[in-house]
Structures are given as C-alpha cells and as structure tokens.
Design an enzyme around this catalytic site. Structure first.
Site, PDB file in Angstrom:
ATOM      1  N   ARG A 244       4.449 -11.725   0.597  1.00 26.28           N
ATOM      2  CA  ARG A 244       3.801 -11.802   2.132  1.00 26.28           C
ATOM      3  C   ARG A 244       4.139 -10.605   2.924  1.00 26.28           C
ATOM      4  O   ARG A 244       5.253 -10.084   2.956  1.00 26.28           O
ATOM      5  CB  ARG A 244       4.189 -13.045   2.776  1.00 26.28           C
ATOM      6  CG  ARG A 244       3.712 -14.606   2.287  1.00 26.28           C
ATOM      7  CD  ARG A 244       2.280 -14.693   2.612  1.00 26.28           C
ATOM      8  NE  ARG A 244       1.759 -15.828   2.254  1.00 26.28           N
ATOM      9  CZ  ARG A 244       1.098 -15.788   1.219  1.00 26.28           C
ATOM     10  NH1 ARG A 244       0.764 -15.069   0.274  1.00 26.28           N
ATOM     11  NH2 ARG A 244       0.370 -17.156   0.491  1.00 26.28           N
ATOM     12  N   GLU A 273      -2.977  -9.561   9.146  1.00 24.73           N
ATOM     13  CA  GLU A 273      -4.170  -9.441   8.077  1.00 24.73           C
ATOM     14  C   GLU A 273      -5.264 -10.252   8.934  1.00 24.73           C
ATOM     15  O   GLU A 273      -5.284 -11.149   9.462  1.00 24.73           O
ATOM     16  CB  GLU A 273      -3.835 -10.210   6.907  1.00 24.73           C
ATOM     17  CG  GLU A 273      -2.691  -9.636   6.115  1.00 24.73           C
ATOM     18  CD  GLU A 273      -2.757 -10.285   4.795  1.00 24.73           C
ATOM     19  OE1 GLU A 273      -3.442 -11.379   4.450  1.00 24.73           O
ATOM     20  OE2 GLU A 273      -1.741 -10.292   3.952  1.00 24.73           O
ATOM     21  N   HIS A 292      -5.523  -8.677   0.294  1.00 27.63           N
ATOM     22  CA  HIS A 292      -5.086  -9.938  -0.185  1.00 27.63           C
ATOM     23  C   HIS A 292      -5.747 -10.431  -1.293  1.00 27.63           C
ATOM     24  O   HIS A 292      -6.302 -11.760  -1.022  1.00 27.63           O
ATOM     25  CB  HIS A 292      -5.263 -10.682   1.254  1.00 27.63           C
ATOM     26  CG  HIS A 292      -3.943 -11.779   0.784  1.00 27.63           C
ATOM     27  ND1 HIS A 292      -3.226 -12.407   2.093  1.00 27.63           N
ATOM     28  CD2 HIS A 292      -3.721 -12.826  -0.189  1.00 27.63           C
ATOM     29  CE1 HIS A 292      -2.247 -13.448   1.452  1.00 27.63           C
ATOM     30  NE2 HIS A 292      -2.878 -13.648   0.221  1.00 27.63           N
TER      31      HIS A 292
END
Length: 326
Positions: A244, A273, A292
C-alpha cells in the site's frame, strides 16, 4: 438433512459470465443484489437497507453495517487488502457472534507475485533503459546495456510482510537460488524463506539487493518505509511496492533515488491514487510506476466468484475456508 437456504447479499459488479456463474452456484440460496453496487472493488460500499437480511455478504460491504448486524454469519471481501475493516473492535464484534471473515488473497497472489518478478527481471536485464533508448534517440547502447545487465541468481531478497503473495513470490524466485528473507509478526518457519523478527530488519535491509514491500495499511504500517529504514538499505538496492502506498514515506524514497543511494524503485501503489500528473514521483530518476495493476488478471471476476463458491461449499459443510482472517 437439507440445511435451510441462506440470504447472500452482494454489492459487487461482475462481468456477465461471472454473474451467471454466481447465480448458478448460489441457486440453492437467496441471492440479493445491493441497490447501491460498487463500481470498483477497492471502494467501500454505502449503507444498504437490503443488507439487514443478509446471512452472507460478498463484495465490499459497509463496515459499520457489518459490525452492527446481528444476522450476518460470514462476509467475504473481493480484495486481498481489508484496511477499512482492520480494526480490533471490528474483528472483536465479529468474533463475539461467531461471524467469519474471509478475503480474496488467493485470487491476487499469483498476479502480484508475477508482477514483482517481472520488474526484477526487467531491471536485471536492462529492459527499461533499452525501451527508453527506443523512445528517445534510438542509440545502440550495446556496451552499457550488456555491462549493466545482472542475474538474479544468488542475490538477496527481503520481503516486508509475508502472506499469500509473499509465499507465491518465494516459489517463483526459488529457481534462481536467491537468499530469501521476510519480516513479519509471526515467526513460525516457512519453507525456503528465513523469517526474521522486527529487531533484525536493519541488518536485513543492509544485505538486501531487492526489497519487496507487501505490507497492508494499518496503524502499525503507515510510513513503515521511512527515511531511517531507507538509510539502512544497501547502496544500489532496488525497492518494490506492491503493498500500500501509505506504508512508504514517498518524499524520503524520492530523496534516496535522487541521491543515487537506491538503485531504482518500482511502485505499483502510491499515496494518493490516482497519482496526480504533477506529482514529483513521475519524474524522479529511476522510479517506475504502474497504476495499481499488480493484482490484475483477465479472469478476475470469474476467479473471485469461484473463490466465493468454494468457500460457500466449505461454509455449508463446516470445512476449512480459504483465506480465512477471522
């Protein structure tokens, strides 16, 4: 004896084929679709009145509704991570009434592990600089690219965190004869991997050629990869983040890259993000970013539904459930 049908509530959006698979696989039960489905498996669902009837929840249910429900017996989230639920009081509430919690780590372990391995090989074989040459002046950097190419064989990998993704990555790396270390809270042994306690992380960072961050986000991991720990890294080491973004001090990481103390960084996750186009990480030297996508796979929806149906069968029979957290 035939057990009574259960109410399965779902707020996930799946492809048509996966939806049909779920409907068919759960046909003995009552399948209820949320009136407010989530468009992205990373988003938490909003409160839904239909949830109150649920014995089982699939998707990204609202955490407050899960904690307060007196009927819910099992919930499965459609992600490997479960940050929004990862609170002692939340899990205590589930345990108090015997509610099971599972995630979907098994679905995402393979693509995440392959993604990390891909970047290790790309770095070692100089694929990224060669591609940059192709996009720029197309010069034939024969000597430099061959000189800077490396083998993974015999190098040292340190994994920060070690669960389903770490175990699969360790298996993929095994043929290279690498030295594999992992730091995690539970110190029981793992085949082919040296599990080390937190107090030895400084010496492990100093020896690692590759540092793979697989940490989830919680109160104990935010900014875990900070200036102090980055300062312990072996000069020229390569850093990978498939955990993360919030677990890394990105300013400190960028500083290490600009100073040339880290060899490179590959980031599949960032904070925030999406990463804004003006963010300095985009132009930091030797920093490579993917949006991602490490867990991405073309059959994701089918895999998520099959994972759930496998667990549904185990839940009905009292068998072992895959990726059980609580």
């Amino acid at each position: 004896m035939i057990k009574p049908a259960l109410t399965i509530w779902c707020n996930g959006r799946f492809a048509d084929a996966a939806t049909r698979l779920l409907v068919e696989g759960a046909r003995r039960h009552r399948l209820v679709w949320s009136t407010v489905p989530t468009a992205n498996i990373l988003e938490e669902g909003r409160p839904d009145p239909a949830f109150e009837a649920a014995d089982i929840a699939l998707g990204q249910p609202n955490a407050a509704q899960c904690a307060s429900s007196t009927k819910l017996r099992w919930m499965e989230v459609t992600t490997a991570g479960y940050t929004r639920y990862d609170r002692p009081e939340f899990f205590d509430a589930l345990r108090a009434r015997g509610c099971v919690f599972t995630n979907a780590s098994d679905v995402f372990a393979e693509p995440c592990a392959q993604h990390a391995l891909s970047m290790m090989l790309a770095f070692g074989r100089q694929l990224l600089p060669a591609h940059r040459d192709q996009l720029a002046d197309r010069s034939w950097h024969f000597t430099e690219r061959r000189r800077d190419s490396r083998l993974l064989n015999g190098e040292t990998v340190l994994m920060l965190g070690f669960g389903a993704i770490g175990r699969r990555l360790a298996a993929l790396l095994a043929p290279f004869g690498m030295k594999l270390f992992a730091v995690r809270r539970r110190l029981h042994s793992e085949r082919g991997v040296h599990i080390i306690p937190e107090e030895k992380v400084s010496s492990a960072l100093a020896a690692a050629d590759h540092i793979v961050n697989i940490l989830p986000e919680n109160d104990g991991t935010r900014n875990y990869v900070n200036a102090r720990r980055l300062g312990w890294c072996k000069p020229g080491a390569k850093f990978y983040n498939i955990g993360r973004g919030t677990t890394v001090d990105q300013d400190a990481l960028a500083e290490q890259l600009r100073a040339g103390r880290l060899g490179a960084a590959y980031l599949d996750v960032t904070d925030p993000e999406p990463l804004p186009p003006s963010h300095p990480l985009w132009t930091t030297p030797n920093c490579y970013i993917t949006p991602h996508t490490a867990g991405g796979r073309i059959d994701q929806d089918d895999a998520l539904v099959r994972h759930f149906l496998q667990n549904l069968a185990a839940f009905e029979s009292g068998g072992d459930m895959t990726d059980r957290v609580v």
